[in-house]
Enzyme design. Structure first.
Site, PDB file in Angstrom:
ATOM      1  N   LYS A 111       0.882  -1.170   0.000  1.00  0.00           N
ATOM      2  CA  LYS A 111       0.000   0.000   0.000  1.00  0.00           C
ATOM      3  C   LYS A 111       0.917   1.216   0.000  1.00  0.00           C
ATOM      4  CE  LYS A 111      -3.255   2.743   2.659  1.00  0.00           C
ATOM      5  NZ  LYS A 111      -4.068   2.908   3.882  1.00  0.00           N
ATOM      6  N   GLY A 172      -9.119   8.815   8.774  1.00  0.00           N
ATOM      7  CA  GLY A 172      -9.558   8.903  10.161  1.00  0.00           C
ATOM      8  C   GLY A 172     -10.674   9.883  10.438  1.00  0.00           C
ATOM      9  N   ALA A 199      -9.806   5.099   3.088  1.00  0.00           N
ATOM     10  CA  ALA A 199      -9.771   6.250   4.005  1.00  0.00           C
ATOM     11  C   ALA A 199     -11.089   7.003   4.025  1.00  0.00           C
ATOM     12  CB  ALA A 199      -8.640   7.225   3.667  1.00  0.00           C
ATOM     13  N   GLY A 200     -11.474   7.408   5.232  1.00  0.00           N
ATOM     14  CA  GLY A 200     -12.641   8.252   5.418  1.00  0.00           C
ATOM     15  C   GLY A 200     -13.927   7.517   5.731  1.00  0.00           C
ATOM     16  N   ASN A 221      -9.822   1.108   8.832  1.00  0.00           N
ATOM     17  CA  ASN A 221      -9.151   0.723  10.067  1.00  0.00           C
ATOM     18  C   ASN A 221      -9.817   1.384  11.272  1.00  0.00           C
ATOM     19  OD1 ASN A 221      -5.616   0.638  11.109  1.00  0.00           O
ATOM     20  ND2 ASN A 221      -7.436   0.043  12.193  1.00  0.00           N
ATOM     21  N   THR A 222      -9.774   2.722  11.306  1.00  0.00           N
ATOM     22  CA  THR A 222     -10.223   3.462  12.485  1.00  0.00           C
ATOM     23  C   THR A 222     -11.666   3.160  12.857  1.00  0.00           C
ATOM     24  OG1 THR A 222      -8.707   5.242  11.829  1.00  0.00           O
ATOM     25  CG2 THR A 222     -10.328   5.747  13.527  1.00  0.00           C
TER      26      THR A 222
END
Length: 275
Positions: A111, A172, A199-200, A221-222
């Protein structure tokens, strides 16, 4: 399974890619990743291998033990590893870290991140394209994290990338798909390679929407790691991604400006009572 995700010649049943950072504990990370059904997991060389090095020796050794425990769990799960170049701010730095990751993790999957702004962690398009072109020459299977910029995506294709990962929103933030026009344009114009929203994503509904739009997968992830119940949230995302893909394949109804009855009145008998 017939509707599999294919990346660089390898097929996967799950369309959810997941990260290994930020969980309350290595054990919860392990349980959440398994509950998600994900078959690809991202990990950071810097965090996994160099957990110590700051603060007191006691703190450093505790961080190192946790990093080693995370790595042990990841190895046990047997997933496709996707090391990332998080924190790199130049093509040279990303290339160097990529080579280190390949040596340590024994994989040429990567990545690729080259960050251009510390505030919103927006990728540097110039450094990203430069690094991608060089790493592909060196035999890496590059999954580049980029913005929702059609021209940047096209340049990454020209560099040899066989997968693209535009953001939904800054890392995040949990804002979801902020610029649906840009994302739809990318999906409509770029049909020859898989597209993954990276992301997001902050809610399962946002992940489902990305799949409904025709994106091939989501990476997050977050949203799982920082949930009150990470394992439960991982299950929610697993179901949402599956539902979004099914809805896309089934074909969503077209939006209308005016109402249309689901039970038409044409040809229906009307009953009246004579007075």
């Amino acid at each position: 399974m017939t509707d599999q995700l294919s990346l660089y010649g390898k097929t996967f049943d799950s369309r959810l890619l997941i990260g290994s950072a930020l969980y309350p504990s290595p054990a919860i990370m392990h349980e959440a990743v398994q509950a998600s059904g994900a078959e690809i997991i991202t990990l950071s060389l810097r965090r996994q291998m160099f957990g110590g090095g700051s603060g007191s020796d006691v703190q450093g050794s505790a961080e190192q033990r946790e990093a080693n425990e995370i790595w042990t769990y990841i190895q046990q799960m047997g997933l496709q590893l996707l090391p990332n170049t998080a924190g790199c701010k130049s093509a040279k730095e990303a290339i160097t870290l990529a080579e280190m990751s390949r040596e340590i993790f024994k994989t040429d999957w990567l990545k690729l991140e080259v960050i251009g702004d510390d505030y919103n962690l927006q990728p540097d398009p110039y450094g990203l394209i430069e690094a991608a072109a060089e790493l592909i020459k060196r035999g890496f299977k590059v999954l580049p994290y980029c913005t929702d910029d059609l021209v940047v995506c096209q340049k990454l294709l020209d560099a040899g990338c066989e997968v693209l990962m535009p953001w939904g929103a800054p890392i995040g933030t949990g804002q979801g798909l902020l610029n649906k026009y840009n994302l739809s344009s990318i999906r409509e114009r770029i049909t020859q390679v898989p597209l993954i929203i990276d992301a997001g994503i902050g809610a399962p509904s946002q992940a489902a929407e990305a799949l409904e739009m025709g994106f091939d997968a989501v990476l997050l992830n977050t949203a799982v790691a920082k949930a009150q119940e990470p394992v439960m949230m991982a299950k929610a995302f697993k179901t949402a991604v599956e539902a979004g893909r099914l809805a896309h394949n089934a074909g969503l109804m077209l939006k209308r400006q005016t109402a249309k009855p689901s039970t038409p009145t044409v040809g229906m008998p009307f009953w009246h009572q004579d007075k």
